[in-house]
Design a protein around this motif. Sequence first.
Motif, PDB file in Angstrom:
ATOM      1  N   ALA A  37       0.834  -1.200   0.000  1.00 30.23           N
ATOM      2  CA  ALA A  37       0.000   0.000   0.000  1.00 30.23           C
ATOM      3  C   ALA A  37       0.871   1.253   0.000  1.00 30.23           C
ATOM      4  CB  ALA A  37      -0.922   0.008   1.216  1.00 30.23           C
ATOM      5  N   PRO A  38       0.420   2.311  -0.693  1.00 31.76           N
ATOM      6  CA  PRO A  38       1.213   3.541  -0.741  1.00 31.76           C
ATOM      7  C   PRO A  38       1.340   4.236   0.618  1.00 31.76           C
ATOM      8  CG  PRO A  38      -0.872   3.809  -1.903  1.00 31.76           C
ATOM      9  CD  PRO A  38      -0.779   2.381  -1.488  1.00 31.76           C
ATOM     10  N   ALA A  39       0.386   4.028   1.509  1.00 30.00           N
ATOM     11  CA  ALA A  39       0.407   4.698   2.815  1.00 30.00           C
ATOM     12  C   ALA A  39       0.993   3.776   3.884  1.00 30.00           C
ATOM     13  CB  ALA A  39      -0.998   5.138   3.194  1.00 30.00           C
ATOM     14  N   GLN A  40       2.130   3.165   3.584  1.00 37.82           N
ATOM     15  CA  GLN A  40       2.746   2.217   4.521  1.00 37.82           C
ATOM     16  C   GLN A  40       3.100   2.844   5.857  1.00 37.82           C
ATOM     17  OE1 GLN A  40       6.120   0.076   3.041  1.00 37.82           O
ATOM     18  NE2 GLN A  40       5.287  -0.015   0.996  1.00 37.82           N
ATOM     19  N   ASP A  41       3.396   4.119   5.870  1.00 37.02           N
ATOM     20  CA  ASP A  41       3.845   4.773   7.088  1.00 37.02           C
ATOM     21  C   ASP A  41       2.699   5.399   7.879  1.00 37.02           C
ATOM     22  OD1 ASP A  41       6.446   4.089   6.424  1.00 37.02           O
ATOM     23  OD2 ASP A  41       6.743   5.936   5.290  1.00 37.02           O
ATOM     24  N   SER A  42       1.470   5.154   7.464  1.00 37.69           N
ATOM     25  CA  SER A  42       0.348   5.781   8.160  1.00 37.69           C
ATOM     26  C   SER A  42       0.271   5.289   9.602  1.00 37.69           C
ATOM     27  CB  SER A  42      -0.969   5.501   7.436  1.00 37.69           C
ATOM     28  OG  SER A  42      -1.403   4.190   7.697  1.00 37.69           O
ATOM     29  N   ALA A  43      -0.325   6.120  10.437  1.00 37.06           N
ATOM     30  CA  ALA A  43      -0.434   5.794  11.863  1.00 37.06           C
ATOM     31  C   ALA A  43      -1.240   4.519  12.086  1.00 37.06           C
ATOM     32  CB  ALA A  43      -1.073   6.969  12.597  1.00 37.06           C
ATOM     33  N   VAL A  44      -2.255   4.288  11.264  1.00 40.50           N
ATOM     34  CA  VAL A  44      -3.087   3.084  11.422  1.00 40.50           C
ATOM     35  C   VAL A  44      -2.255   1.825  11.168  1.00 40.50           C
ATOM     36  CG1 VAL A  44      -5.098   1.840  10.524  1.00 40.50           C
ATOM     37  CG2 VAL A  44      -5.192   4.297  10.815  1.00 40.50           C
ATOM     38  N   VAL A  45      -1.456   1.854  10.121  1.00 42.49           N
ATOM     39  CA  VAL A  45      -0.611   0.693   9.806  1.00 42.49           C
ATOM     40  C   VAL A  45       0.409   0.490  10.912  1.00 42.49           C
ATOM     41  CG1 VAL A  45       1.096  -0.233   8.190  1.00 42.49           C
ATOM     42  CG2 VAL A  45      -0.957   0.894   7.323  1.00 42.49           C
ATOM     43  N   MET A  46       1.008   1.575  11.374  1.00 40.94           N
ATOM     44  CA  MET A  46       2.019   1.465  12.427  1.00 40.94           C
ATOM     45  C   MET A  46       1.429   0.911  13.722  1.00 40.94           C
ATOM     46  SD  MET A  46       4.613   2.200  10.749  1.00 40.94           S
ATOM     47  CE  MET A  46       5.899   2.258  11.958  1.00 40.94           C
ATOM     48  N   ARG A  47       0.168   1.243  14.013  1.00 40.36           N
ATOM     49  CA  ARG A  47      -0.493   0.715  15.216  1.00 40.36           C
ATOM     50  C   ARG A  47      -0.790  -0.776  15.082  1.00 40.36           C
ATOM     51  NH1 ARG A  47      -5.603   4.073  16.565  1.00 40.36           N
ATOM     52  NH2 ARG A  47      -5.778   2.463  18.160  1.00 40.36           N
ATOM     53  N   GLN A  48      -0.891  -1.270  13.859  1.00 40.61           N
ATOM     54  CA  GLN A  48      -1.224  -2.677  13.642  1.00 40.61           C
ATOM     55  C   GLN A  48      -0.001  -3.590  13.623  1.00 40.61           C
ATOM     56  OE1 GLN A  48      -3.752  -3.225  10.264  1.00 40.61           O
ATOM     57  NE2 GLN A  48      -5.317  -1.860  11.042  1.00 40.61           N
ATOM     58  N   SER A 113      -6.552 -10.260  16.673  1.00 37.70           N
ATOM     59  CA  SER A 113      -7.120  -9.937  15.369  1.00 37.70           C
ATOM     60  C   SER A 113      -8.278  -8.949  15.506  1.00 37.70           C
ATOM     61  CB  SER A 113      -7.590 -11.217  14.688  1.00 37.70           C
ATOM     62  OG  SER A 113      -8.207 -10.944  13.470  1.00 37.70           O
ATOM     63  N   THR A 114      -9.131  -9.157  16.491  1.00 41.53           N
ATOM     64  CA  THR A 114     -10.259  -8.235  16.672  1.00 41.53           C
ATOM     65  C   THR A 114      -9.772  -6.869  17.137  1.00 41.53           C
ATOM     66  OG1 THR A 114     -10.679  -9.132  18.888  1.00 41.53           O
ATOM     67  CG2 THR A 114     -11.993 -10.024  17.079  1.00 41.53           C
ATOM     68  N   ASN A 115      -8.689  -6.829  17.919  1.00 44.14           N
ATOM     69  CA  ASN A 115      -8.117  -5.534  18.306  1.00 44.14           C
ATOM     70  C   ASN A 115      -7.644  -4.761  17.078  1.00 44.14           C
ATOM     71  OD1 ASN A 115      -8.594  -5.778  21.038  1.00 44.14           O
ATOM     72  ND2 ASN A 115      -6.596  -6.652  21.481  1.00 44.14           N
ATOM     73  N   ALA A 116      -7.062  -5.468  16.110  1.00 42.01           N
ATOM     74  CA  ALA A 116      -6.612  -4.819  14.877  1.00 42.01           C
ATOM     75  C   ALA A 116      -7.800  -4.236  14.111  1.00 42.01           C
ATOM     76  CB  ALA A 116      -5.853  -5.813  14.001  1.00 42.01           C
ATOM     77  N   LEU A 117      -8.902  -4.939  14.133  1.00 41.75           N
ATOM     78  CA  LEU A 117     -10.101  -4.412  13.466  1.00 41.75           C
ATOM     79  C   LEU A 117     -10.614  -3.154  14.164  1.00 41.75           C
ATOM     80  CD1 LEU A 117     -12.024  -7.693  12.609  1.00 41.75           C
ATOM     81  CD2 LEU A 117     -10.784  -6.183  11.050  1.00 41.75           C
ATOM     82  N   TRP A 118     -10.509  -3.118  15.486  1.00 44.99           N
ATOM     83  CA  TRP A 118     -10.926  -1.923  16.220  1.00 44.99           C
ATOM     84  C   TRP A 118     -10.074  -0.715  15.845  1.00 44.99           C
ATOM     85  CZ3 TRP A 118     -15.412  -1.122  17.919  1.00 44.99           C
ATOM     86  CH2 TRP A 118     -16.187  -2.139  18.476  1.00 44.99           C
ATOM     87  N   VAL A 119      -8.794  -0.935  15.584  1.00 44.43           N
ATOM     88  CA  VAL A 119      -7.918   0.156  15.157  1.00 44.43           C
ATOM     89  C   VAL A 119      -8.444   0.751  13.851  1.00 44.43           C
ATOM     90  CG1 VAL A 119      -5.603   0.686  14.264  1.00 44.43           C
ATOM     91  CG2 VAL A 119      -5.857  -0.687  16.344  1.00 44.43           C
ATOM     92  N   VAL A 120      -8.825  -0.101  12.928  1.00 44.04           N
ATOM     93  CA  VAL A 120      -9.345   0.374  11.638  1.00 44.04           C
ATOM     94  C   VAL A 120     -10.685   1.081  11.825  1.00 44.04           C
ATOM     95  CG1 VAL A 120     -10.131  -0.343   9.349  1.00 44.04           C
ATOM     96  CG2 VAL A 120      -8.120  -1.424  10.364  1.00 44.04           C
ATOM     97  N   VAL A 121     -11.551   0.526  12.635  1.00 39.38           N
ATOM     98  CA  VAL A 121     -12.862   1.142  12.877  1.00 39.38           C
ATOM     99  C   VAL A 121     -12.691   2.509  13.540  1.00 39.38           C
ATOM    100  CG1 VAL A 121     -14.998   0.941  14.217  1.00 39.38           C
ATOM    101  CG2 VAL A 121     -14.141  -1.023  12.937  1.00 39.38           C
ATOM    102  N   GLU A 122     -11.794   2.612  14.514  1.00 38.48           N
ATOM    103  CA  GLU A 122     -11.542   3.899  15.166  1.00 38.48           C
ATOM    104  C   GLU A 122     -11.035   4.928  14.153  1.00 38.48           C
ATOM    105  OE1 GLU A 122      -8.820   3.006  18.298  1.00 38.48           O
ATOM    106  OE2 GLU A 122     -10.372   2.126  19.572  1.00 38.48           O
TER     107      GLU A 122
END
Length: 135
Positions: A37-48, A113-122
């Motif tokens: 993905a082009p946004a590899q450094d995004s905060a969401v990716v880094m949190r995951q 895995s569900t915690n990772a989904l919460w990161v995306v939902v947030e």
Amino acid sequence: MDITTPALLFPAISLLLLAYTNRFLTLAQVIRQLHAAPAQDSAVVMRQIPGLKRRIHLIQYMQSFGVLSFLLCALAMLALFMHGETAGKVLFGVSIVALAVSLVLSLLEVLISTNALWVVVEDMQRRGVGVGPEA
């Protein structure tokens, strides 16, 4: 105990290993997509990333304990076939313990895995995506 008792676990363990393999393949696909993905450094990716690393390890151990359970179950059947009642019972007992460890690790992996989904939902909520009467 006869040889059919450990044989009852064979289909269950086989299906469990198949499910674990599917989870591994799905995780590998997610990681590859995030990497591409082009946004590899995004905060969401880094949190995951920490969760992804933990999930890789958990799936590795889940599969290892599942295979160990399968192997011990086969050895228990062999021992019972060769009239080693005590060895068969011990091997079968250890096989069940290995299966239980594998299932507990599986539960932990699902929770991560569900915690990772919460990161995306947030993140979606923060950006206002999906906010409205139907959300």
